[in-house]
Design a protein around this motif. Structure first.
Motif, mmCIF file in Angstrom:
data_model
loop_
_atom_site.group_PDB
_atom_site.id
_atom_site.type_symbol
_atom_site.label_atom_id
_atom_site.label_comp_id
_atom_site.label_asym_id
_atom_site.label_seq_id
_atom_site.Cartn_x
_atom_site.Cartn_y
_atom_site.Cartn_z
ATOM 1 N N TYR A 140 0.711 -1.214 -0.051
ATOM 2 C CA TYR A 140 0.012 -0.089 -0.015
ATOM 3 C C TYR A 140 0.725 1.348 -0.063
ATOM 4 O O TYR A 140 1.988 1.176 0.243
ATOM 5 N N GLU A 141 0.271 2.390 -0.448
ATOM 6 C CA GLU A 141 0.935 3.691 -0.225
ATOM 7 C C GLU A 141 0.279 4.453 0.893
ATOM 8 O O GLU A 141 -1.073 4.680 0.989
ATOM 9 N N LYS A 142 0.979 5.563 1.427
ATOM 10 C CA LYS A 142 0.260 6.312 2.490
ATOM 11 C C LYS A 142 0.431 7.691 1.636
ATOM 12 O O LYS A 142 1.729 8.113 1.352
ATOM 13 N N ARG A 143 -0.413 8.540 1.524
ATOM 14 C CA ARG A 143 -0.470 9.680 0.672
ATOM 15 C C ARG A 143 -1.372 10.721 1.419
ATOM 16 O O ARG A 143 -1.844 10.441 2.346
ATOM 17 N N ILE A 147 -4.455 9.305 3.221
ATOM 18 C CA ILE A 147 -5.080 8.117 2.745
ATOM 19 C C ILE A 147 -4.165 6.915 2.647
ATOM 20 O O ILE A 147 -3.124 6.950 2.138
ATOM 21 N N TYR A 148 -4.486 5.743 2.971
ATOM 22 C CA TYR A 148 -3.535 4.472 2.686
ATOM 23 C C TYR A 148 -4.378 3.878 1.275
ATOM 24 O O TYR A 148 -5.698 3.485 1.246
ATOM 25 N N ALA A 149 -3.585 3.583 0.319
ATOM 26 C CA ALA A 149 -4.237 3.276 -0.837
ATOM 27 C C ALA A 149 -3.478 1.884 -1.245
ATOM 28 O O ALA A 149 -2.458 1.753 -1.336
ATOM 29 N N ASP A 174 -15.215 2.105 9.281
ATOM 30 C CA ASP A 174 -16.714 1.676 8.712
ATOM 31 C C ASP A 174 -16.789 2.693 7.325
ATOM 32 O O ASP A 174 -18.291 2.503 6.740
ATOM 33 N N THR A 175 -16.087 3.518 6.803
ATOM 34 C CA THR A 175 -16.211 4.106 5.725
ATOM 35 C C THR A 175 -14.916 4.227 4.882
ATOM 36 O O THR A 175 -13.834 4.525 5.158
ATOM 37 N N PHE A 176 -15.051 3.802 3.506
ATOM 38 C CA PHE A 176 -13.862 3.351 2.493
ATOM 39 C C PHE A 176 -14.333 3.772 1.162
ATOM 40 O O PHE A 176 -15.491 4.322 0.953
ATOM 41 N N ILE A 177 -13.030 3.994 0.318
ATOM 42 C CA ILE A 177 -13.344 4.792 -0.990
ATOM 43 C C ILE A 177 -12.851 3.776 -2.064
ATOM 44 O O ILE A 177 -11.754 3.406 -1.838
ATOM 45 N N ILE A 178 -13.541 3.568 -3.097
ATOM 46 C CA ILE A 178 -13.223 2.708 -3.991
ATOM 47 C C ILE A 178 -12.723 3.664 -5.178
ATOM 48 O O ILE A 178 -13.612 4.671 -5.645
ATOM 49 N N ALA A 179 -11.537 3.706 -5.730
ATOM 50 C CA ALA A 179 -10.841 4.743 -6.528
ATOM 51 C C ALA A 179 -10.912 3.858 -7.864
ATOM 52 O O ALA A 179 -10.222 2.890 -8.007
ATOM 53 N N GLY A 180 -11.522 4.438 -9.115
ATOM 54 C CA GLY A 180 -11.665 3.768 -10.320
ATOM 55 C C GLY A 180 -10.821 4.639 -11.210
ATOM 56 O O GLY A 180 -11.038 5.790 -11.576
ATOM 57 N N TYR A 181 -9.802 3.738 -12.043
ATOM 58 C CA TYR A 181 -9.220 4.619 -12.901
ATOM 59 C C TYR A 181 -9.380 4.056 -14.289
ATOM 60 O O TYR A 181 -9.616 2.901 -14.531
ATOM 61 N N THR A 182 -9.450 4.825 -15.494
ATOM 62 C CA THR A 182 -9.897 4.390 -16.915
ATOM 63 C C THR A 182 -8.782 4.312 -17.753
ATOM 64 O O THR A 182 -8.137 5.549 -17.772
ATOM 65 N N ASN A 183 -8.666 3.417 -18.690
ATOM 66 C CA ASN A 183 -7.509 3.598 -19.585
ATOM 67 C C ASN A 183 -7.671 2.424 -20.601
ATOM 68 O O ASN A 183 -7.639 1.281 -20.329
ATOM 69 N N PRO A 184 -8.352 2.818 -21.923
ATOM 70 C CA PRO A 184 -8.755 1.768 -22.661
ATOM 71 C C PRO A 184 -7.528 0.940 -23.436
ATOM 72 O O PRO A 184 -7.956 0.049 -24.103
ATOM 73 N N ALA A 185 -6.192 1.237 -23.068
ATOM 74 C CA ALA A 185 -5.123 0.469 -23.648
ATOM 75 C C ALA A 185 -4.952 -0.722 -22.725
ATOM 76 O O ALA A 185 -4.336 -1.559 -22.926
ATOM 77 N N HIS A 186 -5.789 -0.877 -21.457
ATOM 78 C CA HIS A 186 -5.465 -1.697 -20.560
ATOM 79 C C HIS A 186 -6.963 -2.698 -20.896
ATOM 80 O O HIS A 186 -8.057 -2.152 -20.348
ATOM 81 N N ASN A 225 -8.098 -0.718 -9.983
ATOM 82 C CA ASN A 225 -8.789 0.197 -9.048
ATOM 83 C C ASN A 225 -7.949 0.173 -7.862
ATOM 84 O O ASN A 225 -6.841 -0.387 -7.707
ATOM 85 N N GLU A 226 -8.211 1.144 -6.909
ATOM 86 C CA GLU A 226 -7.557 1.072 -5.576
ATOM 87 C C GLU A 226 -8.697 1.355 -4.350
ATOM 88 O O GLU A 226 -9.818 1.880 -4.682
ATOM 89 N N ILE A 227 -8.261 0.667 -3.377
ATOM 90 C CA ILE A 227 -9.333 0.569 -1.986
ATOM 91 C C ILE A 227 -8.431 1.818 -1.234
ATOM 92 O O ILE A 227 -7.261 1.635 -1.000
ATOM 93 N N TRP A 228 -9.186 2.659 -0.826
ATOM 94 C CA TRP A 228 -8.471 3.759 0.120
ATOM 95 C C TRP A 228 -9.102 3.747 1.624
ATOM 96 O O TRP A 228 -10.541 3.533 1.828
ATOM 97 N N PHE A 229 -8.252 3.670 2.441
ATOM 98 C CA PHE A 229 -8.460 3.740 4.149
ATOM 99 C C PHE A 229 -8.143 5.286 4.330
ATOM 100 O O PHE A 229 -7.253 5.621 3.913
ATOM 101 N N MET A 230 -9.162 5.822 5.230
ATOM 102 C CA MET A 230 -8.777 7.258 5.585
ATOM 103 C C MET A 230 -8.340 7.158 6.998
ATOM 104 O O MET A 230 -8.865 6.568 8.096
ATOM 105 N N GLU A 231 -7.202 7.980 7.300
ATOM 106 C CA GLU A 231 -6.610 8.048 8.706
ATOM 107 C C GLU A 231 -7.462 8.656 9.562
ATOM 108 O O GLU A 231 -8.152 9.805 9.113
#
Length: 283
Positions: A124-127, A224-226, A258-270, A275-281
């Protein structure tokens, strides 16, 4: 109530980082995704028209191209049990033409604090994300897929024209979905919030939505932890990714539970959606 008339999965494509792109893990096939509504391959564009008015092209021909784009996606969608309504013709055309090389897809900016790796794999990354304005809509449908579809279709209309400027605002990445669980993290709540990051040029004065259910919110700065993952997003995969992230964190109790974020990325070449799951500190 207009639900946008379709079902689709939540994002995919290219994973964002501060200096490099980290692919997700695994491979799954899924239903029609966000990228399906905004991009064609070169062959598909040559067959269906590029969605923009070329030199010498009449408005009637432009309308025909727009209809071809809509009918193409309606045909594709039916194979996935998806129904794309007729009023999506212009947004589909705009996203297709504007994302076909003429506009850069702006990324939500962040500062990388640290990255946890093991045997060369990023766990994961901490951002740090600065406060920013997001256009949001909260939806409560029977399934997560239905909710993100309903929400994104209306956000898509806001991006394309249904805003106070009347202009195309520009696509940003990622499109996020805020999900909530019970305290035991066993079940997802039906209510989800779809969020679109306002491009930098609109951050100071966000264009107001025509749709009264879309609100402009200022999200506070956050740590954010991603964690990246590949494939469709649904109730099963989201709960699995929440569990995997909780196990990967050194101090999971430091995060909202009890609250999380789903981050969706788009790229037609793939072919594989990323996606990423995000946890909030906790603050």
């Amino acid at each position: 109530m207009d639900r946008g008339g379709c079902r689709l999965n939540g994002g995919g494509g290219e994973s964002q980082g501060s200096e490099d792109n980290r692919p997700g893990m695994g491979s799954h096939s899924g239903m029609i995704t966000l990228e399906d509504l905004e991009s064609f391959s070169e062959d598909q564009l040559s067959d269906s028209g590029n969605g923009s008015l070329e030199e010498g092209e009449t408005m009637e021909e432009e309308d025909e191209n727009q209809d071809r784009l809509l009918h193409y996606w309606q045909d594709v969608a039916r194979g996935h049990r998806v129904e794309v309504p007729g009023d999506m013709a212009e947004p589909i055309q705009q996203l297709t033409s504007n994302n076909n090389g003429s506009h850069t897809r702006e990324r939500v900016p962040f500062s990388l604090i640290t990255r946890k790796e093991k045997c060369g794999d990023v766990h994961y990354e901490k951002r740090h994300y600065e406060k920013a304005h997001w256009a949001c809509i909260t939806v409560s449908e029977e399934t997560y897929e239905q909710s993100i579809c309903y929400g994104f279709m209306r956000i898509m209309r806001y991006i394309c024209q249904q805003n106070a400027t009347g202009n195309y605002l520009g696509m940003t990445l990622p499109i996020v979905t805020v999900v909530r669980t019970d305290a035991t993290r066993r079940d997802l709540a039906r209510s989800v919030t779809v969020g679109y990051f306002l491009p930098e040029q609109h951050q100071a004065q966000p264009p107001q939505p025509i749709d009264s259910d879309i609100t402009i919110e200022e999200w506070s700065a956050a740590i954010i932890y991603a964690r990246a993952f590949t494939g469709p997003t649904n109730e099963v995969t989201i709960m699995s990714e929440i569990q995997a992230m909780a196990e990967a964190l050194d101090t999971p109790d430091d995060c909202v539970n009890d609250t999380f974020i789903i981050a969706g990325y788009t790229n037609p070449a793939h072919a594989n959606r990323q996606n990423e799951i995000w946890f909030m500190e906790k603050r």
